[in-house]
Design a protein around this motif. Structure first.
Motif, PDB file in Angstrom:
ATOM      1  N   LEU A   1       3.473-114.598  84.777  1.00  0.00           N
ATOM      2  CA  LEU A   1       4.103-115.907  84.643  1.00  0.00           C
ATOM      3  C   LEU A   1       4.636-116.165  83.231  1.00  0.00           C
ATOM      4  N   THR A   2       4.380-115.257  82.316  1.00  0.00           N
ATOM      5  CA  THR A   2       4.807-115.438  80.933  1.00  0.00           C
ATOM      6  C   THR A   2       6.320-115.249  80.811  1.00  0.00           C
ATOM      7  N   PRO A   3       7.013-116.172  80.119  1.00  0.00           N
ATOM      8  CA  PRO A   3       8.468-116.051  79.962  1.00  0.00           C
ATOM      9  C   PRO A   3       8.866-114.706  79.351  1.00  0.00           C
ATOM     10  N   GLU A   4      10.043-114.230  79.720  1.00  0.00           N
ATOM     11  CA  GLU A   4      10.519-112.939  79.237  1.00  0.00           C
ATOM     12  C   GLU A   4      10.649-112.910  77.723  1.00  0.00           C
TER      13      GLU A   4
ATOM     14  N   LEU B   1       8.022-114.313  86.327  1.00  0.00           N
ATOM     15  CA  LEU B   1       8.178-114.503  87.766  1.00  0.00           C
ATOM     16  C   LEU B   1       7.943-115.968  88.142  1.00  0.00           C
ATOM     17  N   GLY B   2       8.438-116.360  89.298  1.00  0.00           N
ATOM     18  CA  GLY B   2       8.241-117.710  89.772  1.00  0.00           C
ATOM     19  C   GLY B   2       6.891-117.896  90.420  1.00  0.00           C
TER      20      GLY B   2
ATOM     21  N   LYS C   1      -7.282-109.255  86.587  1.00  0.00           N
ATOM     22  CA  LYS C   1      -6.048-110.025  86.439  1.00  0.00           C
ATOM     23  C   LYS C   1      -5.145-109.250  85.499  1.00  0.00           C
ATOM     24  N   PHE C   2      -3.839-109.331  85.730  1.00  0.00           N
ATOM     25  CA  PHE C   2      -2.898-108.618  84.883  1.00  0.00           C
ATOM     26  C   PHE C   2      -2.891-109.216  83.483  1.00  0.00           C
ATOM     27  N   GLY C   3      -2.687-108.373  82.493  1.00  0.00           N
ATOM     28  CA  GLY C   3      -2.662-108.832  81.113  1.00  0.00           C
ATOM     29  C   GLY C   3      -1.368-109.558  80.792  1.00  0.00           C
ATOM     30  N   GLY C   4      -1.348-110.138  79.593  1.00  0.00           N
ATOM     31  CA  GLY C   4      -0.115-110.758  79.117  1.00  0.00           C
ATOM     32  C   GLY C   4       0.050-112.224  79.434  1.00  0.00           C
ATOM     33  N   ASP C   5      -1.014-112.890  79.860  1.00  0.00           N
ATOM     34  CA  ASP C   5      -0.919-114.313  80.192  1.00  0.00           C
ATOM     35  C   ASP C   5      -1.645-115.166  79.147  1.00  0.00           C
TER      36      ASP C   5
END
Length: 389
Positions: A63-66, A73-74, A93-97
């Motif tokens: 969900l993190t902005p590009e 993603l929405g 859970k996927f990283g990067g949030d």
């Protein structure tokens, strides 16, 4: 409302499905064994390794902005991914949030808190719940008193997810009693080094919340996230960031559990034939399938509304309420179909049984969801005819 996936969306969903099957499900016996010894089922090091493996395939910051290196993603795709992750009890859970309210930080705070959280260098926790203020968040008592260029924080927080591993917290404290919640509560970014402590709270499931203690914890005025006195609005934004994601994960669990039940029903023979031939068992499976499909549409409708800028609060409350109640009913049926074996720790059903019970309590109890739904209807804010009118 067309929920048909395009090729890219289907590819993303299928990749996650494969990742869960090949990378996470094989870990289940090991996770169960550790948990039953009283250990953490999944270590942070193991989580990071799997997150890095996923990142190499492009899955980072769903969900993190590009602009921050995420996938951007929405909500609908995020819900579909969460459903797939829910098919295992391995808490991945996927990283990067990062917490959505951290994006309200100023430039200096983003460098110190937001960006390191996205990269996985730092861990945060959201601290608003107190011993006397659960669903009634307006009743918080933790206070922050200004002393020159600093604020002194005193109070207790409880049932804080991630509070035992976080190195900083977003803590909400009363800064002006006279103004009440809407103008007198402020959010502070507080490093653990500032002096707050945590203690893990044992629970019947594997959710390991913590209590946090603040005793004369001093932070600079620059530690305020957002605006002074506007913390409650931030808190509501965090709480409402995606309530549909919780029943989405439960939906995935229910799908897997009913598949297990059907396999058991086909293989378990009593009085000369499989119990799948018994009407009582068939009805359990049929009712569960209907409830799963209804929950799927509640979850995806709420996510679709978010993506399309439609007020989704009613839909999210409905998904959260229905998901918690029906998931508990479904796992109970699945345990019943497995009989005595379902009650043992040899199978993971009892593990899911304990985990899914939490869904009816945290992030807004069943009673709070019913209160919200009823108030929205009685006030005329929404209609029983739905958003189509």
């Amino acid at each position: 409302m067309d929920l048909t996936l395009n090729d890219e969306e289907r590819e993303i969903r299928d990749w996650v499905r494969t990742f869960v099957t090949k990378e996470l499900m094989p870990l289940e016996p090991q996770v169960l064994e550790r948990e039953r010894r009283g250990e953490r089922g999944f270590t942070l090091e193991e989580l990071r390794e799997l997150q890095e493996k996923a990142k190499q395939s492009g899955f980072f910051g769903v969900l993190t902005p590009e602009e921050y290196g995420g996938m951007g993603l929405g909500s609908l795709m995020a819900a579909l991914i969460e459903i797939e992750l829910g098919r295992t009890f391995v808490q991945f859970k996927f990283g990067g949030d990062a917490d959505n309210i951290l994006f309200h930080a100023n430039d200096e705070q983003k460098k110190r808190y937001l960006e390191p959280t996205i990269s996985g260098e730092r861990y945060s926790c959201f601290a608003i719940t107190e011993p006397g203020a659960g669903s009634d968040a307006r009743n918080i008592r933790t206070a922050a008193v200004r002393d020159g260029d600093e604020w002194v924080i005193n109070g207790e927080k409880t049932f804080i997810t991630g509070g035992d591993i976080a190195d900083f917290c977003m803590v909400f404290a009363v800064t002006d009693k006279e103004k009440g919640a809407d103008g007198g509560v402020t959010c502070f970014l507080v490093d653990r080094e500032a002096g707050w402590t945590s203690a893990t709270i044992p629970t019947m499931g594997q959710w390991g919340p913590a209590s946090l203690s603040f005793q004369d914890v001093r932070v600079p005025h620059s530690a305020i996230l957002g605006e002074e006195g506007r913390g409650f609005a931030l808190a509501m934004k965090w709480i409402g960031k995606g309530r549909f994601m919780l029943p989405a994960r439960a939906l995935g669990a229910c799908e897997r559990l009913v598949e297990m039940a059907m396999e058991q029903a086909k293989n378990r023979v009593t009085f000369g034939e499989p119990i799948a031939n018994r009407q009582a068992i068939q009805w359990m499976i049929a009712d569960s399938a209907v409830e799963i499909e209804a929950l799927r549409w509640l979850v995806l409708t709420a996510a679709w509304q978010v993506d399309n800028g439609i007020d989704s609060r009613q839909s999210q409350s409905m998904a959260k309420l229905y998901g918690g109640v029906q998931a508990n009913q479904i796992v109970d049926r699945v345990l019943q179909i497995h009989g005595g074996m379902g009650y043992t720790r040899e199978l993971p059903i009892e593990r899911w049984y304990r985990e899914l019970r939490l869904l009816r309590i945290y992030e807004g109890t069943d009673e709070i969801q019913r209160r919200t739904i009823a108030r929205n209807l009685l006030s005329g804010h929404v209609s029983v005819r739905g958003h189509l009118g």
